[in-house]
Design a protein around this motif. Structure first.
Motif, PDB file in Angstrom:
ATOM      1  N   PHE A   1      80.376 -81.638 -64.954  1.00 22.86           N
ATOM      2  CA  PHE A   1      79.600 -82.876 -65.052  1.00 22.86           C
ATOM      3  C   PHE A   1      80.471 -84.008 -65.600  1.00 22.86           C
ATOM      4  N   LEU A   2      81.269 -83.703 -66.620  1.00 30.38           N
ATOM      5  CA  LEU A   2      82.137 -84.733 -67.198  1.00 30.38           C
ATOM      6  C   LEU A   2      83.168 -85.214 -66.173  1.00 30.38           C
ATOM      7  N   LEU A   3      83.719 -84.266 -65.438  1.00 24.88           N
ATOM      8  CA  LEU A   3      84.702 -84.616 -64.407  1.00 24.88           C
ATOM      9  C   LEU A   3      84.062 -85.476 -63.330  1.00 24.88           C
TER      10      LEU A   3
ATOM     11  N   VAL B   1      73.970 -83.360 -56.996  1.00 25.58           N
ATOM     12  CA  VAL B   1      74.360 -82.560 -55.831  1.00 25.58           C
ATOM     13  C   VAL B   1      75.842 -82.205 -55.916  1.00 25.58           C
ATOM     14  N   THR B   2      76.655 -83.180 -56.323  1.00 24.69           N
ATOM     15  CA  THR B   2      78.102 -82.935 -56.443  1.00 24.69           C
ATOM     16  C   THR B   2      78.379 -81.885 -57.501  1.00 24.69           C
ATOM     17  N   VAL B   3      77.716 -82.026 -58.648  1.00 25.22           N
ATOM     18  CA  VAL B   3      77.920 -81.051 -59.727  1.00 25.22           C
ATOM     19  C   VAL B   3      77.528 -79.658 -59.254  1.00 25.22           C
ATOM     20  N   PHE B   4      76.417 -79.612 -58.554  1.00 24.16           N
ATOM     21  CA  PHE B   4      75.938 -78.305 -58.085  1.00 24.16           C
ATOM     22  C   PHE B   4      76.892 -77.704 -57.041  1.00 24.16           C
ATOM     23  N   LEU B   5      77.231 -78.543 -56.026  1.00 24.89           N
ATOM     24  CA  LEU B   5      78.100 -78.057 -54.940  1.00 24.89           C
ATOM     25  C   LEU B   5      79.472 -77.653 -55.469  1.00 24.89           C
TER      26      LEU B   5
END
Lengths: 243, 783
Positions: free
Chosen positions: B332-334, B380-384
């Motif tokens: 998430f931080l990234l 979505v990005t964090v999940f993927l």
């Protein structure tokens, strides 16, 4: 505190089956300092891993604090381990991204301790290990002896009932090794139960008991050295140790 | 705990900063692309939503049936429709007309003249639509027949700082209108556009019957009561009008109510921005997938260096769930850092993007929809990106780590290879699609249309010129640089008037083709190079020849009479003799096949002058035309364009879409290469000892280089094999939208494959060569 009954550990790969521990019966009382010795591959680390709830035996029973834990899943073992067992390793196993303070603090984070409480405990233990002056340094900036002192600090910060040390002096020179042994002795004098794996007879002598392992068996204990055992004794499958 | 995770993540990023930069860069570019596309999609979806109670507003449209299965979707209605629907359909609260075509009118005030576009509407137009009025009462601002409402911009242009209310302007030197209101200019996300509004009753002054239910040529809107069954309303309207209209093959024209929200996205004739919305949405998703694949690959590769840390944490009490949460926090931080960079990149690219799309998009940080969109993209990005690495990193057991017994397994390496293959497959598909879209555009633009559009100047025929067009032509032809002059009501590349009802001897009653028509000068064919198939092109060579027609070959084939020259065709009360047949030519953009067309000479319908000039000395020729125009038509400014430029501008939308597609294909390749760079760098670094040993045993730099290139080449080859059929299928489907299509040539695939391979090779070779050239002792010492 700890009792194993006919503990067996078998490792299986596609082609080979290795019996690392063979019907090991061991009892360790609270406050004892037990050294485990034996040649390479005899099952010392395997025994330590099971005692430390890092692994499950293939057969047999293991009582930890009067609780039978041999069939516990990883989740339960982790919960039992937290706060009750501390580990010291030959290669220190500090986390490079964390400084001394943070490495020592790590077990307390998983115990969900409040920040102020953690601060006090960590400061106390760093003072005890005489490493406070390096608390903001990272492992790469410390000598081997200092790193092991930090590892010991981490192992004891949560006041565990039991410390398992797997060749804690293996990567240290005699001076540093002596320092670490003194730390362990002091901890034991304060009431912490310690089980230590070592190759060094001199260090083993500082324990209350010495347990000898050979090919997965406990073959002797305390005053007897391996060399003194007769072939007849080695060939018997169950050798019960006298206390 | 969060503070601890934050500190840990930042230190970890610093430790592996090269890979962190690659990850952040890939994610930033990917997220910037997604944000841009999201803004575009949001703008497209926002059309017309700013009106009050949008869901109650509809436009009346129709489906007209012709011969066989032929049908035409039409978005215009008759002049009398607004009154008719209010009187006959229950639930209609307001109805209003709006003239969609934009003729220029001369507006005069205080000796100043302005050529402007004026729209005619019913007073209820402002009851249906919520365009804010700056001055005036929307309930009565257009009640008077000679009232005019203008935008603030136009008010300043004409009246300066004066209050325009009550002022009188003259239109076309004839009609006086009083300014009764000032209205806000419609925003860009409105399908309706205007600068001036006057009451539609002005049509009566121009001699039209406001209740006419004949020709369809303007938009009719209604505001319905809440809860009206709109399907039934459409059915009722169809049934009512069916009683008074002609049927075709037993089918009446079907009338229905198109919701306001769908007008922009779903034009009644199909296609429309919704297709592009879906395609761009898919592209955004694919680019994000590529960026996330980078992240996954690099993270899992780097995870091998983190197993000790993970194992230790498990030893001291962390359970798997906790470690997974910790990793998600790191991701998430990234992603958050990448999002910040993505915003910066988006702001930088927005001006270019706006130019490409013809929009005025900006980042609206406080728009709830935008915020929700960004949060969704982030999650979505964090999940993927984070799920697989989180599971992977937390997987090894503590005891295995302590023993140093981590077996990474072939399966995990194969999974990474699969991800790289997926990345490159997507990128290759995008490259192939981009090349073919370009090819189609060039094909369409350069296609032989059957008419000549080069060196032809086009001007409006208006004002005094309308009555003096013949003399104007004579004077123009005195210039030796001018070859031909003709007239028409439409540009020859865009004829949109059509109708049915044509009759001829022996016509089958079931046959009812939709035939386009255009009023032309007798020298139209020679000006535009139309080829005569039979007969002649208006042989009388006079503008009085209003009983003759020329048709195209398609219409001749439909009629089916062998000797058509001299035959009489009738339409309504008109009896017209066929004097010529021309070869088919494209009189609309080349998406559709050529339709039947009738050309006739009705000078009253002429709206445009076409001047064919020689290619040399064009500036002087234009000056000559301008001076002559001033002489004949001083009240109107001289405006002109070149027909080939006008034709090319028809494809502006296609060209822009092509450019956007190309840029996104480039970004996808860039991100894929970034990932390949990172992964290959990591793999090669891990093999340093391996390289050293090989060199000690006799391998040279070239053989080491080929070792790595062969392994990456395999991945690209598989990507090529997967992507080709997918790309072929998608392009084949897309080209079905065109009556005239370019070929899906083999060389396109070869080119895309070679490009992908060359780019990947370049990416991998540099690092491989560096590692291969290193002194073997250093490699072994390093290890």
């Amino acid at each position: 505190m700890i009792k194993t009954s006919n503990l067996v550990k078998i490792f299986r790969t596609e082609e080979i089956e290795t019996t690392a521990l063979n019907k090991v019966n061991l009892e360790v009382k609270k406050g004892e300092f037990v050294a485990v010795m034996g040649p390479s591959g005899c099952g010392k680390s395997t025994l330590l891993n099971i005692l430390g709830l890092l692994d499950n035996p293939s057969k047999g029973e293991y009582y930890f604090m009067d609780q039978e834990v041999s069939g516990h899943k990883e989740r339960h073992r982790t919960n039992l381990r937290k706060g009750n067992i501390g580990f010291v390793f030959q290669s220190f196993n500090l986390i490079d991204e964390l400084n001394v303070y943070e490495n020592v603090e790590l077990p307390l984070l998983y115990l969900k301790m409040k920040s102020s409480q953690r601060k006090k405990k960590v400061s106390d233990v760093l003072d005890r290990m005489q490493i406070s002056h390096r608390k903001k340094h990272f492992p790469q900036q410390l000598s081997g002896g200092q790193q092991q002192r930090v590892a010991v600090a981490r192992a004891v910060v949560s006041n565990p009932l039991l410390i398992l040390a797997d060749e804690p002096t293996g990567n240290l020179d005699s001076k540093n090794g002596e320092e670490v042994m003194n730390l362990l002795e002091n901890l034991n004098n304060d009431g912490t139960t310690i089980i230590m794996v070592t190759h060094s007879p001199a260090y083993a002598e500082r324990a209350n008991r010495i347990v000898h392992l050979f090919d997965g068996y406990i073959v002797t204990e305390n005053i007897k050295q391996l060399d003194d055992i007769s072939d007849k004794e080695i060939s018997s499958k169950e050798v019960t140790v006298r206390f | 705990m969060f503070k601890y995770n934050l500190k840990f993540t930042l230190r970890n990023l610093l430790r592996f900063r090269v890979y962190a930069i690659i990850n952040i860069l890939g994610l930033s570019v990917g997220m910037a692309c997604v944000i841009l596309i999201y803004l575009w999609v949001q703008d497209e979806l926002s059309f017309d939503r700013f009106h009050k109670d949008t869901e109650d507003i509809y436009r009346i449209v129709q489906t007209q049936y012709y011969t066989g299965d032929e049908k035409l979707e039409v978005d215009v209605t008759q002049l009398g429709m607004a009154k008719y629907v209010k009187e006959n359909i229950p639930g209609v609260v307001h109805s209003a007309r709006y003239t969609r075509w934009t003729l220029d009118f001369l507006i005069q005030y205080n000796n100043k003249s302005f050529l402007e576009k004026i729209h005619m509407v019913d007073p209820e137009f402002l009851q249906i639509f919520s365009f804010p009025l700056i001055k005036g009462d929307r309930k009565n601002v257009l009640n008077e027949p000679r009232s005019i409402v203008l935008t603030g911009e136009m008010s300043e242009k004409i009246f300066g700082k004066e209050n325009p209310i009550g002022k009188i302007v003259t239109i076309n030197n004839l009609y006086a209108f009083t300014v009764t209101g000032i209205i806000t200019k419609p925003p860009k996300n409105s399908h309706l556009w205007f600068n001036f509004l006057i009451p539609i009753t002005f049509f009566k002054e121009l001699g039209r019957d406001l209740d006419d239910m004949g020709n369809n040529f303007l938009f009719t809107y209604v505001r319905m009561n809440k809860g009206v069954d709109i399907e039934n309303a459409g059915k009722k309207l169809t049934d009512l009008l069916c009683e008074t209209q002609d049927e075709h093959e037993g089918k009446c024209t079907r009338y229905y109510f198109q919701p306001l929200k769908r007008i922009h996205l779903y034009p009644v004739w199909g296609g429309g921005p919704i297709k592009t919305v879906k395609i761009f949405g898919l592209i955004a998703f694919l680019i994000l997938v590529i960026a996330c694949i980078n992240f996954i690959n690099l993270s899992t590769a780097l995870a091998t260096g983190r197993f000790r840390e993970i194992g230790l944490k498990k030893v001291v009490g962390a359970n798997r769930r906790r470690l997974i949460i910790q990793y998600y926090i790191e991701v998430f931080l990234l992603v958050f850092i990448s999002l910040f960079l993505a915003f910066t990149l988006t702001e930088t690219l927005l001006p270019v993007f706006n130019e490409l799309t013809g929009k005025e998009i900006s980042i609206q940080l406080f728009n709830p929809e935008f915020i929700l969109g960004i949060i969704s993209v982030t999650l979505v990005t964090v999940f993927l990106a984070g799920t697989y690495p989180a599971l992977y990193i937390s997987s090894p057991s503590a005891v295995n780590v302590i023993k140093g017994d981590i077996y990474f397994g072939k399966k995990k390496a194969i999974f990474r290879e699969i991800l790289v293959i997926v990345q490159f497959s997507i990128a290759i598909i995008l490259i192939i699609n981009t090349i073919i879209i370009n090819k189609q555009l060039v094909f369409i633009q350069n296609r032989e249309l059957g008419i000549n559009k080069e060196n032809i100047i086009c001007m409006p025929l208006r004002g005094d010129l309308k009555n003096k067009y013949e003399i104007f032509k004579t004077e123009l032809l005195k210039n030796k640089n001018i070859l031909n002059v003709t007239f028409s009501d439409w540009k020859p590349t865009g004829i949109y008037s059509n109708g049915s009802g044509w009759d001829w001897p022996g016509k089958s009653p079931d046959l009812e083709p939709l035939v386009s028509h255009s009023s032309v000068g007798y020298d139209y064919a020679e000006t535009f190079g139309l080829k005569i198939n039979k007969g002649d092109f208006f042989p009388k060579r006079t503008y009085d020849d209003q009983s003759s027609i020329v048709i195209n070959k398609t219409f001749a084939n439909i009629i089916g009479i062998e000797e058509l020259i001299g035959e009489i065709l009738t339409i309504g009360d008109y009896k017209l003799k066929v004097v010529g047949i021309v070869e088919d030519y494209n009189f609309k953009p080349a998406y559709n096949k050529v339709e039947p067309i009738v050309l006739f000479i009705f000078p009253d319908e002429f709206k445009l002058v076409f001047v064919k000039v020689i290619s040399q000395d064009i500036n002087n020729t234009v000056k000559f035309i301008e001076d002559l125009h001033k002489e004949f038509n001083s009240a109107y400014p001289f405006e002109y364009s070149f027909l080939d430029d006008d034709y090319n501008s028809l494809y502006w939308g296609e060209k822009q879409r092509r450019k956007i597609f190309s840029y996104f294909a480039f970004f996808s390749i860039f991100i894929s290469c970034l990932g390949l760079f990172g992964l290959s760098s990591f793999i090669i670094n891990r093999s340093t000892k391996d390289i050293g040993i090989r060199k000690v045993n006799g391998a040279n730099a070239l053989s080491i280089l080929s070792l790595y290139i062969n392994s990456f080449s395999k991945w690209i080859a598989i990507a090529i094999i997967i992507s080709f059929p997918v790309a072929y299928y998608t392009m084949h489907k897309w080209l079905q939208n065109y009556a005239y299509k370019t070929d899906i040539s083999w060389w396109v695939f070869a080119l895309a494959g070679i490009m992908a391979y060359a780019i990947a090779l370049l990416t991998v070779s540099l690092q491989s060569w560096r590692a291969a050239s290193r002194n073997p002792v250093e490699s072994l010492r390093y290890e």
